[in-house]
Write a protein that holds these residues in place. Structure first.
Motif, mmCIF file in Angstrom:
data_model
loop_
_atom_site.group_PDB
_atom_site.id
_atom_site.type_symbol
_atom_site.label_atom_id
_atom_site.label_comp_id
_atom_site.label_asym_id
_atom_site.label_seq_id
_atom_site.Cartn_x
_atom_site.Cartn_y
_atom_site.Cartn_z
ATOM 1 N N GLY A 353 0.954 -1.345 0.062
ATOM 2 C CA GLY A 353 0.087 -0.006 0.105
ATOM 3 C C GLY A 353 0.853 1.311 -0.114
ATOM 4 N N ILE A 354 1.865 1.360 0.674
ATOM 5 C CA ILE A 354 2.649 2.520 1.027
ATOM 6 C C ILE A 354 3.496 2.793 -0.063
ATOM 7 C CG2 ILE A 354 4.546 3.467 2.258
ATOM 8 C CD1 ILE A 354 3.517 1.944 4.610
ATOM 9 N N ILE A 355 4.181 1.943 -0.659
ATOM 10 C CA ILE A 355 4.975 2.191 -2.074
ATOM 11 C C ILE A 355 4.232 2.232 -3.328
ATOM 12 C CG2 ILE A 355 6.958 0.920 -3.507
ATOM 13 C CD1 ILE A 355 8.275 0.129 -0.913
ATOM 14 N N MET A 356 3.217 1.322 -3.283
ATOM 15 C CA MET A 356 2.394 1.009 -4.706
ATOM 16 C C MET A 356 1.475 2.198 -4.781
ATOM 17 S SD MET A 356 3.893 -0.924 -6.229
ATOM 18 C CE MET A 356 4.901 -2.646 -6.025
ATOM 19 N N GLY A 357 1.144 2.781 -3.541
ATOM 20 C CA GLY A 357 0.144 4.163 -3.674
ATOM 21 C C GLY A 357 0.541 5.442 -4.550
ATOM 22 N N VAL A 359 2.906 4.945 -6.835
ATOM 23 C CA VAL A 359 3.040 4.596 -8.329
ATOM 24 C C VAL A 359 1.666 4.730 -8.941
ATOM 25 C CG1 VAL A 359 3.297 2.493 -9.659
ATOM 26 C CG2 VAL A 359 4.762 3.038 -7.848
ATOM 27 N N ALA A 360 0.540 4.199 -8.225
ATOM 28 C CA ALA A 360 -0.941 4.481 -8.679
ATOM 29 C C ALA A 360 -1.291 5.807 -8.782
ATOM 30 C CB ALA A 360 -1.855 3.564 -7.778
ATOM 31 N N ASP A 361 -0.864 6.857 -7.928
ATOM 32 C CA ASP A 361 -1.275 8.274 -8.148
ATOM 33 C C ASP A 361 -0.425 8.802 -9.488
ATOM 34 O OD1 ASP A 361 -2.689 8.534 -6.179
ATOM 35 O OD2 ASP A 361 -1.284 8.872 -4.559
ATOM 36 N N PHE A 362 0.927 8.327 -9.657
ATOM 37 C CA PHE A 362 1.770 9.101 -10.655
ATOM 38 C C PHE A 362 1.357 8.082 -12.243
ATOM 39 C CE2 PHE A 362 4.196 10.617 -7.390
ATOM 40 C CZ PHE A 362 4.234 11.935 -7.774
ATOM 41 N N TYR A 363 1.089 6.699 -12.217
ATOM 42 C CA TYR A 363 0.943 6.070 -13.244
ATOM 43 C C TYR A 363 -0.689 5.740 -13.377
ATOM 44 C CZ TYR A 363 5.798 6.261 -13.633
ATOM 45 O OH TYR A 363 6.998 6.916 -13.584
ATOM 46 N N SER A 364 -0.789 4.482 -12.688
ATOM 47 C CA SER A 364 -2.056 3.913 -12.982
ATOM 48 C C SER A 364 -2.152 2.795 -12.051
ATOM 49 C CB SER A 364 -2.511 3.484 -14.251
ATOM 50 O OG SER A 364 -1.892 2.484 -14.911
#
Length: 392
Positions: A353-357, A359-364
């Protein structure tokens, strides 16, 4: 019935079911509530990740304290803390959710260690993998109906959320207080720190102990993938044509439960390192993450196929590695070192959740799950070992 399926152990598994039923609801409600309040994926990831990030820090100390005082005494205390955390969810907003997640993390560190150590100590070696697998199985049974129940609560109104959390807190506390572990609770637990392991020195074993290092890296990466799925599926499902987060999580939970029960005797319980078994599990994980990633274009078929692959991988990975470590770790250090291993699983879910959040904000979300698939493929090579026996 005897062994891992005897009545005293069935009571423990039922307690596990009650305890983790709250999380099956919270894993859906918190992201949806966060999204409704305008929180970013990064914020939602931090709140969700705080639970197991806190658990990670307390795992080794949990193993040490349980070794000193026994699982039953510890269990009864932490059930009170868990009940307080669940009630806190009902009277606060996102800020309070963060505090409640951390309290719940402390409780879970001691709860899961108390039950798993009790199961390992009480069962003969031939039944050990079945006991750990059934513990994990019952922790996922709430995931079958919990997500759908959470969506019903969300649509019906948050007052039902307060009622559900209160009921779960009361039932878990009352049932847990009367639980016994028979042989496990009568064992003599050392109160001499010199007979155990120095807590701070034990962290170095994550690198020094080749068995613990290998299992911890595999569990860390696998848990990052599981964490990213758990945190962001309620939001990603809204972008997938005909996708439904409740159905996805239900399929994944049903697959975990069915696989853990039907395959529990297939999980190695001989202290040997089975490269092909672990590599196959990581391949299933990679396939699941890639199917979920492709679902944005491929639709619901790939979405739910990914849930199935992820469920099988999740059913096999944790009990296989835990059982293996229960054989090869030094007996006097086993409880604390198992705590460190499980802490790596907690850290992975939190990082999901912390790292991939961001990534999801900047990419998808799709890109996030593609990265998860790549990480899983990398673990195929890490899991390979030419030696058939990996003995400590």
């Amino acid at each position: 019935m005897s062994g891992a399926m005897s009545w005293p152990f069935l009571r423990l598994y039922l307690l596990v079911l009650l305890y983790f039923s709250a999380n099956s609801i919270l894993n859906v409600i918190i992201p949806l509530q966060g999204g409704a309040l305008g929180a970013t994926n990064t914020t939602i990831g931090l709140i969700m990740g705080a639970y197991l990030f806190t658990t990670m820090f307390f795992r080794p100390w949990a193993g040490h304290i349980i070794q000193m005082h026994g699982p039953i005494k510890v269990l009864r205390i932490i059930l009170i803390i868990n009940g307080f955390a669940l009630i806190l969810y009902t009277v606060t907003g996102l800020g309070g959710y963060l505090v409640a997640r951390m309290l719940q993390g402390v409780s879970t560190a001691f709860f899961s260690m108390a039950l798993q150590i009790g199961i390992i100590d009480a069962l003969p070696e031939k039944d050990r993998s079945q006991g750990i697998s059934l513990y994990s199985l019952f922790s996922y049974i709430p995931g079958i109906v919990g997500p759908l129940l959470a969506l019903g609560i969300w649509q019906g109104g948050m007052e039902y959320f307060a009622i559900a959390m209160t009921i779960i807190a009361i039932f878990t506390g009352v049932f847990g207080y009367s639980t016994k572990m028979d042989k496990a609770e009568t064992q003599s637990f050392t109160k001499n720190a010199e007979q155990g392991v120095n807590m701070f020195n034990s962290f170095g074993q994550l690198v020094k102990n080749q068995h613990l290092f290998k299992c911890s890296v595999l569990m860390l990466v696998g848990s990052i993938v599981f964490g990213a799925i758990t945190v962001f599926i309620p939001l990603y499902a809204e972008q997938v044509k005909n996708g439904n987060a409740g159905i996805f999580l239900m399929i994944m939970a049903v697959t975990v439960v069915f696989s853990r029960f039907s395959l529990r005797k297939k999980i190695p319980s001989d202290g040997k390192w089975h490269s092909s078994f672990i590599m196959g599990t990581m391949l299933l994980l990679a396939m699941g993450a890639q199917c979920v990633s492709f679902a944005i274009n491929g639709g619901a078929i790939f979405f739910y196929l990914g849930a199935t692959f992820m469920g099988i991988a999740q059913a096999l990975l944790y009990p296989t590695l835990t059982t293996y470590l229960s054989f090869v770790l030094p007996q006097m250090k086993r409880n604390v070192l198992l705590g460190l291993f499980i802490a790596m699983a907690d850290l992975g879910v939190s990082l999901g959740g912390i790292i991939m959040g961001p990534v999801a904000d900047f990419y998808s979300y799709s890109t996030t799950y593609m990265i998860c698939a790549i990480l899983s493929v990398a673990m195929l090579f890490f899991a390979y070992d030419r030696r058939k026996i990996f003995v400590g």
